[in-house]
Scaffold this active site. Sequence first.
Site, PDB file in Angstrom:
ATOM      1  N   ASP A   1       0.914  -1.322   0.175  1.00 57.30           N
ATOM      2  CA  ASP A   1      -0.040  -0.023  -0.178  1.00 57.30           C
ATOM      3  C   ASP A   1       0.859   1.302   0.001  1.00 57.30           C
ATOM      4  O   ASP A   1       0.547   2.170   0.349  1.00 57.30           O
ATOM      5  CB  ASP A   1      -0.886   0.083   1.338  1.00 57.30           C
ATOM      6  CG  ASP A   1      -2.320  -0.727   1.165  1.00 57.30           C
ATOM      7  OD1 ASP A   1      -2.336  -1.275  -0.051  1.00 57.30           O
ATOM      8  OD2 ASP A   1      -2.850  -1.081   1.949  1.00 57.30           O
TER       9      ASP A   1
ATOM     10  N   ASP B   1       4.244  -9.105   9.251  1.00 52.87           N
ATOM     11  CA  ASP B   1       4.323  -7.710   9.019  1.00 52.87           C
ATOM     12  C   ASP B   1       5.640  -7.529   8.344  1.00 52.87           C
ATOM     13  O   ASP B   1       6.726  -8.398   8.278  1.00 52.87           O
ATOM     14  CB  ASP B   1       4.428  -7.034  10.354  1.00 52.87           C
ATOM     15  CG  ASP B   1       2.974  -6.917  10.881  1.00 52.87           C
ATOM     16  OD1 ASP B   1       2.158  -7.086   9.951  1.00 52.87           O
ATOM     17  OD2 ASP B   1       2.712  -6.530  12.092  1.00 52.87           O
TER      18      ASP B   1
ATOM     19  N   ASP C   1       8.538  -5.763   9.085  1.00 47.89           N
ATOM     20  CA  ASP C   1       9.777  -6.029   9.890  1.00 47.89           C
ATOM     21  C   ASP C   1      10.177  -7.452  10.451  1.00 47.89           C
ATOM     22  O   ASP C   1      10.957  -7.615  11.064  1.00 47.89           O
ATOM     23  CB  ASP C   1       9.969  -5.074  11.083  1.00 47.89           C
ATOM     24  CG  ASP C   1       8.791  -5.290  11.783  1.00 47.89           C
ATOM     25  OD1 ASP C   1       7.590  -5.463  11.638  1.00 47.89           O
ATOM     26  OD2 ASP C   1       9.175  -5.065  13.150  1.00 47.89           O
TER      27      ASP C   1
ATOM     28  N   ASP D   1      -6.713  -7.901  14.056  1.00 44.45           N
ATOM     29  CA  ASP D   1      -6.231  -9.198  14.436  1.00 44.45           C
ATOM     30  C   ASP D   1      -6.862  -9.662  15.642  1.00 44.45           C
ATOM     31  O   ASP D   1      -7.371 -10.915  15.393  1.00 44.45           O
ATOM     32  CB  ASP D   1      -4.737  -9.134  14.668  1.00 44.45           C
ATOM     33  CG  ASP D   1      -4.233  -7.835  15.671  1.00 44.45           C
ATOM     34  OD1 ASP D   1      -5.233  -7.270  16.048  1.00 44.45           O
ATOM     35  OD2 ASP D   1      -2.970  -7.590  15.764  1.00 44.45           O
TER      36      ASP D   1
END
Length: 554
Positions: A131, A217, A219, A311
């Site tokens: 995005d 994610d 990282d 989540d």
Amino acid sequence: MRNLFHREPEVNANYDFTGSSSDVWQHIRVSMVMPPLTVAICICAVMSLMMFIERVYMTVVVLLVKFMGKKKYTQYKLEALKEDLEQNRSYPMVLVQVPMYNEKEVYKLSIGAVCSLTWPSDRLIVQVLDDSTNEILRVTLNHTSIVQELDMKWLFINKLISCMQALVELECKKWIQRGVNVKYETRNNRNGYKAGALREGLDKDYVFDCEFVVIFDADFQPEEDFLWRTVPYLLENPELALVQARWKFVNADECLMTRLQEMSLAYHFTVEQEVGSSTCQFFGFNGTAGIWRIKAIEDAGGWKDRTTVEDMDLAVRASLKGWKFVFVGDLEVKNELPSTFKAYRYQQHRWSCGPANLFRKMTKEIIFCERVSIWKKLHVIYAFFFVRKIIAHWVTFFFYCVIIPICIMVPEVHLPKPIAIYVPATITILNSSCTLRSLHLLVFWILFENVMSFHRSKATIIGLLGANRVNEWVVTEKLGNATKQKSNVKPIKKARSRFGERLHFSELIMGLFLLYVAIYDMLFGKDHMFVYLLLQSGAFFVVGVGYVGISVSN
């Protein structure tokens, strides 16, 4: 209850309002301040005891699970499951989703890690959900020699790398050339933020044959055998919806703030997640480093963007449908802690506001759900939401940073030591015992957690009321290895952020308040509470002037 916190004032029954101002203030304390303050103390005392009982209960469960060898994931006999999978060679189709947004420092690490997962290449799809915005990358080169060396190549580089999406897409193409099935997906908008990206990713035609989806994610860097240590659980246990791994922080030693974060999160994984997995097999999905059964996601209603904790929302809805979760405590996935205070504040606002808002929206649904037991409903509503996500923040701030200091200035109110000292001390010891290597930082951790409870309490109230900023979503800034790399090179001139940009006035005001009470206690008090107040005031001042975390030039 009132007599427990009430100390008889040493004053006459008749007050002389023409007398000294101290007599007037004493009358105001007794007649106007004491009643509401006593009520507030009673409420905080009850909340403290709720936290105390919940912490002791979880500690007992964890100790029993550990010493009796009853951890939930060990009961599934992973090695036997892996052998059966290798013999049958009926590998399921697995989708790996990597949502990202302008992750210029870590996108290579993340994509490289997920593309290196060991699994049959024809049964694995890596889906990069980008995005990122199309902003031109600004490259600053301070050394003239470097500019001269790259002068001939700069035109080509500038055309090729014109935006963040181009960088990510280029990295995906590199792994496609190596034989990895990578799908690069973008959107024209950021509707629903991460939840929207994950939802649209599951709607792609090539996903229909996938049984499981793993989420990382930007990282996060999983080990190569991650799928081999998670997928077998789901294959042989059709009632399982989620297998959650633990987080391992690569930059925990970067600064004092990251060490303190490690202490807080270690308790979350070691105790909270383990207790939820071992008892009623429910805990909140951490949003990453977990593998879901796609059927369970669909059965729960898919990803929703009604809160900033999509989540947790999915985990609660799946649990109400009867699905079970398992936490694998010995499986760690490397990731990065926010190392700037600005990034940490935004993260904590989202993590505190979102659960409170979800609690507001789902309480009725949980109560009237017929597919789960009363015990599980009680666990979700009382322990998971009310005590851990709301009470814990409120007690930490309102009791220790507001009510207790006010009580010092109202000597007519008696604050029992078990409530003011022994109970919070026990809670603190239980919370910090999961990170033995950082026990020498216990005082700093207490002071910092009290400061952060100010923001968490405010965010919790915003979430419960559905007020402004309730749906604020700011992606946590990640620095990757950039900071370590830059530290090895001595810059010619380092830009400094303006002092005014680092000031946080709310913390400074709290620091002044606590400092005033500390001085008052030094002059008139008898219980030496000024020691704590001075330390806590100093913590608010340090954070208020921005001297926490690492400093990154703009």
